[in-house]
Design an enzyme around this catalytic site. Structure first.
Site, mmCIF file in Angstrom:
data_model
loop_
_atom_site.group_PDB
_atom_site.id
_atom_site.type_symbol
_atom_site.label_atom_id
_atom_site.label_comp_id
_atom_site.label_asym_id
_atom_site.label_seq_id
_atom_site.Cartn_x
_atom_site.Cartn_y
_atom_site.Cartn_z
ATOM 1 N N ARG A 140 36.626 80.289 10.857
ATOM 2 C CA ARG A 140 36.291 81.217 9.782
ATOM 3 C C ARG A 140 36.413 80.538 8.431
ATOM 4 N NH1 ARG A 140 39.474 86.787 10.769
ATOM 5 N NH2 ARG A 140 40.093 86.496 8.613
ATOM 6 N N LYS B 299 46.463 91.089 15.064
ATOM 7 C CA LYS B 299 45.933 92.463 15.042
ATOM 8 C C LYS B 299 44.636 92.564 15.840
ATOM 9 C CE LYS B 299 45.638 92.384 10.501
ATOM 10 N NZ LYS B 299 46.144 91.022 10.254
ATOM 11 N N ARG C 85 42.730 78.955 15.051
ATOM 12 C CA ARG C 85 41.784 79.995 15.496
ATOM 13 C C ARG C 85 40.344 79.472 15.520
ATOM 14 N NH1 ARG C 85 42.094 85.644 12.827
ATOM 15 N NH2 ARG C 85 42.094 84.420 10.910
ATOM 16 N N ARG D 64 45.998 84.519 1.036
ATOM 17 C CA ARG D 64 45.964 85.744 1.853
ATOM 18 C C ARG D 64 47.390 86.217 2.164
ATOM 19 N NH1 ARG D 64 42.332 83.623 6.504
ATOM 20 N NH2 ARG D 64 42.973 85.518 7.582
ATOM 21 N N ARG E 189 45.167 98.434 3.328
ATOM 22 C CA ARG E 189 45.703 97.162 2.863
ATOM 23 C C ARG E 189 46.341 97.246 1.491
ATOM 24 N NH1 ARG E 189 42.794 93.272 6.177
ATOM 25 N NH2 ARG E 189 43.389 91.187 5.544
HETATM 26 P P1 AP5 Z 1 44.079 87.362 15.445
HETATM 27 O O1 AP5 Z 1 44.229 88.387 16.516
HETATM 28 O O2 AP5 Z 1 42.693 86.929 15.063
HETATM 29 O O3 AP5 Z 1 44.934 87.818 14.145
HETATM 30 P P2 AP5 Z 1 44.656 88.898 13.036
HETATM 31 O O4 AP5 Z 1 45.966 89.551 12.717
HETATM 32 O O5 AP5 Z 1 43.537 89.803 13.454
HETATM 33 O O6 AP5 Z 1 44.255 87.934 11.861
HETATM 34 P P3 AP5 Z 1 43.164 87.971 10.717
HETATM 35 O O7 AP5 Z 1 43.241 86.631 10.050
HETATM 36 O O8 AP5 Z 1 41.833 88.412 11.248
HETATM 37 O O9 AP5 Z 1 43.741 89.042 9.783
HETATM 38 P P4 AP5 Z 1 43.433 89.224 8.315
HETATM 39 O O10 AP5 Z 1 44.147 90.493 8.056
HETATM 40 O O11 AP5 Z 1 43.751 88.113 7.411
HETATM 41 O O12 AP5 Z 1 41.835 89.232 8.285
HETATM 42 P P5 AP5 Z 1 40.751 90.374 8.156
HETATM 43 O O13 AP5 Z 1 39.616 89.988 9.008
HETATM 44 O O14 AP5 Z 1 41.351 91.735 8.314
HETATM 45 O O15 AP5 Z 1 44.939 86.079 15.872
HETATM 46 C C1 AP5 Z 1 44.966 84.915 15.062
HETATM 47 C C2 AP5 Z 1 44.939 83.670 15.970
HETATM 48 O O16 AP5 Z 1 46.155 83.617 16.728
HETATM 49 C C3 AP5 Z 1 43.802 83.670 17.017
HETATM 50 O O17 AP5 Z 1 43.381 82.352 17.209
HETATM 51 C C4 AP5 Z 1 44.470 84.200 18.300
HETATM 52 O O18 AP5 Z 1 43.856 83.661 19.466
HETATM 53 C C5 AP5 Z 1 45.905 83.690 18.136
HETATM 54 N N1 AP5 Z 1 46.896 84.614 18.693
HETATM 55 C C6 AP5 Z 1 46.909 85.967 18.594
HETATM 56 N N2 AP5 Z 1 47.994 86.485 19.208
HETATM 57 C C7 AP5 Z 1 48.704 85.415 19.687
HETATM 58 C C8 AP5 Z 1 49.937 85.293 20.414
HETATM 59 N N3 AP5 Z 1 50.661 86.381 20.776
HETATM 60 N N4 AP5 Z 1 50.365 84.062 20.728
HETATM 61 C C9 AP5 Z 1 49.637 82.964 20.376
HETATM 62 N N5 AP5 Z 1 48.454 83.000 19.703
HETATM 63 C C10 AP5 Z 1 48.004 84.225 19.357
HETATM 64 O O19 AP5 Z 1 40.360 90.239 6.608
HETATM 65 C C11 AP5 Z 1 39.663 89.124 6.111
HETATM 66 C C12 AP5 Z 1 39.314 89.365 4.633
HETATM 67 O O20 AP5 Z 1 38.449 90.521 4.535
HETATM 68 C C13 AP5 Z 1 40.499 89.701 3.719
HETATM 69 O O21 AP5 Z 1 41.115 88.540 3.216
HETATM 70 C C14 AP5 Z 1 39.804 90.515 2.623
HETATM 71 O O22 AP5 Z 1 39.103 89.683 1.722
HETATM 72 C C15 AP5 Z 1 38.776 91.319 3.402
HETATM 73 N N6 AP5 Z 1 39.286 92.614 3.857
HETATM 74 C C16 AP5 Z 1 39.448 93.024 5.151
HETATM 75 N N7 AP5 Z 1 39.927 94.275 5.209
HETATM 76 C C17 AP5 Z 1 40.079 94.671 3.923
HETATM 77 C C18 AP5 Z 1 40.575 95.869 3.318
HETATM 78 N N8 AP5 Z 1 41.005 96.906 4.051
HETATM 79 N N9 AP5 Z 1 40.618 95.931 1.962
HETATM 80 C C19 AP5 Z 1 40.190 94.905 1.193
HETATM 81 N N10 AP5 Z 1 39.729 93.736 1.710
HETATM 82 C C20 AP5 Z 1 39.666 93.632 3.055
#
Ligand code: AP5
Length: 219
Positions: free
Chosen positions: A164, A17, A131, A175, A92
């Site tokens: 991270r 994402k 990552r 997660r 979410r």
């Molecule tokens: P990346 O693009 O970083 O993936 P992502 O989907 O953004 O992954 P996240 O882990 O950031 O998502 P998440 O939803 O768990 O975390 P968030 O920060 O929202 O890609 C991942 C890796 O793969 C990278 O190394 C990239 O280079 C590689 N990659 C990407 N595309 C690729 C491809 N096509 N081919 C190969 N490699 C590729 O949330 C974190 C925490 O915050 C949650 O657990 C929760 O505690 C809290 N939180 C956040 N939002 C909320 C909410 N709305 N409500 C409640 N809690 C929340």
């Protein structure tokens, strides 16, 4: 001027994402609003909100809705989001999706699309394990798929890359469970409401996934 694009990017942890959202935001010149990034910044700055959020994030649990909704309301009401926005990591759960509808209604706006990045679990686990991020300029790399030119150093600003805190294996498993139990039901909510939901085959190279997204959005 009408809205350029009001989009939710949806998908499991590690589905890409942030990667796809950043590319699209640059291309369309609209902000990517990542609740994860906003929370990590609050943690980094040690604000009361950040201190409250950290315990949930480190455990792989959702941060309470009240905290998240304040952040999102402010971001969506900002001038930067007037031409459009890309929400990443929000909503979410169904309560957040309902709250988003209300926020948008109060701003006289609506969602155009929900784009779902579909990636098998074993691939997301490998992506998350590989990552690395730059603490200075927030660039994201992957030691398996998108390595930096020099080991563990940011291509853009030369800082040492970091992993991270919530990317440890036990937390990743939690997660994924939270995604399945609380986040996936949001898709049924949008389907019932009639908001367009499109599934992308996101187990492909970054540029191919971006091309699917652009072709769907008609850009
Ligand atoms: P990346 O693009 O970083 O993936 P992502 O989907 O953004 O992954 P996240 O882990 O950031 O998502 P998440 O939803 O768990 O975390 P968030 O920060 O929202 O890609 C991942 C890796 O793969 C990278 O190394 C990239 O280079 C590689 N990659 C990407 N595309 C690729 C491809 N096509 N081919 C190969 N490699 C590729 O949330 C974190 C925490 O915050 C949650 O657990 C929760 O505690 C809290 N939180 C956040 N939002 C909320 C909410 N709305 N409500 C409640 N809690 C929340």
């Amino acid at each position: 001027m009408g809205d350029l694009m009001n989009l939710v990017l949806f998908g499991a942890p590690g589905a890409g994402k942030g990667t796809q959202g950043a590319l699209l935001a640059r291309r369309l010149a609209i902000p990517r609003i990542s609740t994860g990034d906003l929370l990590r910044e609050a943690v980094r700055q040690g604000t009361p909100l950040g201190r409250q959020a950290k315990q949930y994030m480190d455990a792989g649990e959702l941060v309470p809705d009240a905290v998240i909704l304040g952040l999102v309301r402010e971001a969506l009401a900002s001038d930067a989001a007037k031409p459009g926005f890309i929400l990443d990591g929000f909503p979410r759960n169904v309560a957040q999706a309902q709250a988003l509808d209300e926020i948008l209604r109060s701003l006289g706006r609506r969602l155009d699309d929900v784009a779902v990045l579909d990636v098998p679990d074993d691939v997301v686990v490998k992506r998350i394990a590989g990552r690395r991020g730059c603490p200075s300029c927030q660039s994201v790399y992957n030691v398996h798929y998108e390595p930096p030119r020099r080991d563990e150093l940011c291509d853009s600003c030369n800082s040492s890359l970091v992993q991270r805190e919530d990317d440890r294996e036990e937390t990743v498993m939690r997660r994924l469970q939270v995604y399945r139990g609380q986040t996936q039901p949001v898709l049924a909510y949008y389907e019932v409401q009639g908001t367009p939901v499109v599934h992308l085959e996101a187990d492909r190279p970054v540029d191919e996934v971006q091309a699917q997204l652009l072709s769907h959005l008609g850009s």
